[in-house]
Design a protein around this motif. Sequence first.
Motif, PDB file in Angstrom:
ATOM      1  N   ILE A   4       0.840  -1.203   0.000  1.00 49.87           N
ATOM      2  CA  ILE A   4       0.000   0.000   0.000  1.00 49.87           C
ATOM      3  C   ILE A   4       0.872   1.249   0.000  1.00 49.87           C
ATOM      4  O   ILE A   4       0.541   2.252  -0.661  1.00 49.87           O
ATOM      5  CB  ILE A   4      -0.978  -0.015   1.187  1.00 49.87           C
ATOM      6  CG1 ILE A   4      -2.001  -1.144   1.008  1.00 49.87           C
ATOM      7  CG2 ILE A   4      -1.691   1.329   1.332  1.00 49.87           C
ATOM      8  CD1 ILE A   4      -2.811  -1.055  -0.278  1.00 49.87           C
ATOM      9  N   ALA A   5       1.984   1.210   0.681  1.00 47.92           N
ATOM     10  CA  ALA A   5       2.917   2.344   0.634  1.00 47.92           C
ATOM     11  C   ALA A   5       3.425   2.561  -0.792  1.00 47.92           C
ATOM     12  O   ALA A   5       3.541   3.706  -1.262  1.00 47.92           O
ATOM     13  CB  ALA A   5       4.084   2.114   1.584  1.00 47.92           C
ATOM     14  N   ALA A   6       3.701   1.479  -1.503  1.00 50.20           N
ATOM     15  CA  ALA A   6       4.129   1.588  -2.902  1.00 50.20           C
ATOM     16  C   ALA A   6       3.011   2.159  -3.765  1.00 50.20           C
ATOM     17  O   ALA A   6       3.259   2.974  -4.671  1.00 50.20           O
ATOM     18  CB  ALA A   6       4.568   0.225  -3.428  1.00 50.20           C
ATOM     19  N   ALA A   7       1.775   1.744  -3.491  1.00 49.78           N
ATOM     20  CA  ALA A   7       0.630   2.262  -4.237  1.00 49.78           C
ATOM     21  C   ALA A   7       0.454   3.753  -3.989  1.00 49.78           C
ATOM     22  O   ALA A   7       0.269   4.538  -4.933  1.00 49.78           O
ATOM     23  CB  ALA A   7      -0.640   1.507  -3.855  1.00 49.78           C
ATOM     24  N   VAL A   8       0.495   4.153  -2.726  1.00 46.40           N
ATOM     25  CA  VAL A   8       0.343   5.571  -2.390  1.00 46.40           C
ATOM     26  C   VAL A   8       1.449   6.392  -3.049  1.00 46.40           C
ATOM     27  O   VAL A   8       1.207   7.489  -3.584  1.00 46.40           O
ATOM     28  CB  VAL A   8       0.337   5.766  -0.858  1.00 46.40           C
ATOM     29  CG1 VAL A   8       0.393   7.250  -0.491  1.00 46.40           C
ATOM     30  CG2 VAL A   8      -0.898   5.117  -0.238  1.00 46.40           C
ATOM     31  N   THR A   9       2.667   5.863  -3.049  1.00 45.59           N
ATOM     32  CA  THR A   9       3.794   6.564  -3.658  1.00 45.59           C
ATOM     33  C   THR A   9       3.597   6.715  -5.162  1.00 45.59           C
ATOM     34  O   THR A   9       3.828   7.795  -5.728  1.00 45.59           O
ATOM     35  CB  THR A   9       5.108   5.812  -3.357  1.00 45.59           C
ATOM     36  OG1 THR A   9       5.296   5.757  -1.934  1.00 45.59           O
ATOM     37  CG2 THR A   9       6.296   6.511  -3.992  1.00 45.59           C
TER      38      THR A   9
END
Length: 263
Positions: A116-121
């Motif tokens: 999810i951190a990768a998605a948000v980024t």
Amino acid sequence: MTQFDDAYDNSGHIEGADTFPPKWEKAAAAFRNDLGARAQVGVSYGPSDRQVFDFFQPEGVSRGTVIFVHGGYWKAFDSSYWSHLAAGPLSRGWAVAMPSYDLCPDVRIGTITTQIAAAVTEISRRTFGRLSLVGHSAGGHLVSRMTDPLVLPSEVRDRIENIAPISALADLGPLMQTSMNDVLRIDAAEALAESPINMSPPHGVNVTVWVGADERPAFLEQSEQLARTWGARQVVVEGKHHFDVIDALADPESDMVRAVLGG
């Protein structure tokens, strides 16, 4: 069934629970169809097939981007069930992104947080301006984890103005005592590291914790605990349970949408 199984069994305490997922799926598909070219489906943010997000563009230049993270105890659903919940922010001029993610037991919860951190980024890279995060149930856990300084790059985290965990799982410890843990595989170390109640309260972010008044006592307790630990505002929505408390996201005039967008 153990005491903790019953405590976290939403479906067993909601009348007609099995009718909700088909309704969500149908409403979401119709919403995407109506949006036409303003709906981009399956934008990749990572190597696996499930590391994709759907992106819905408002009419005109967006005022910011809402990122909605779905629930399902980290082991069910994907973004395709929830598209219709973008209606509220879209009507107010905000873009909406909805990521999917790999599920337990294929991955651990800590890995999902990283995804999810990768998605948000990636979503931040493709957009401009303010970001607001909203998540339901396990998704509420995941958006709460995004405030950890070790999870997101500072330039991404600094764009997040509002976070709305809805019926969030903020303390993973009790889930170790459910039969679900055969799939989730939470151990003591992961429960400690991945529970938002163990994090430092975020600074410079407006957090509003939401929960339905008719939810299981465990979810009422978890929401109250998160709000208290973080010093956040809590809203208990009368007459709503775990499956319909999120409906307010589709209403541009709802208090929930106003909170997600910062008033």
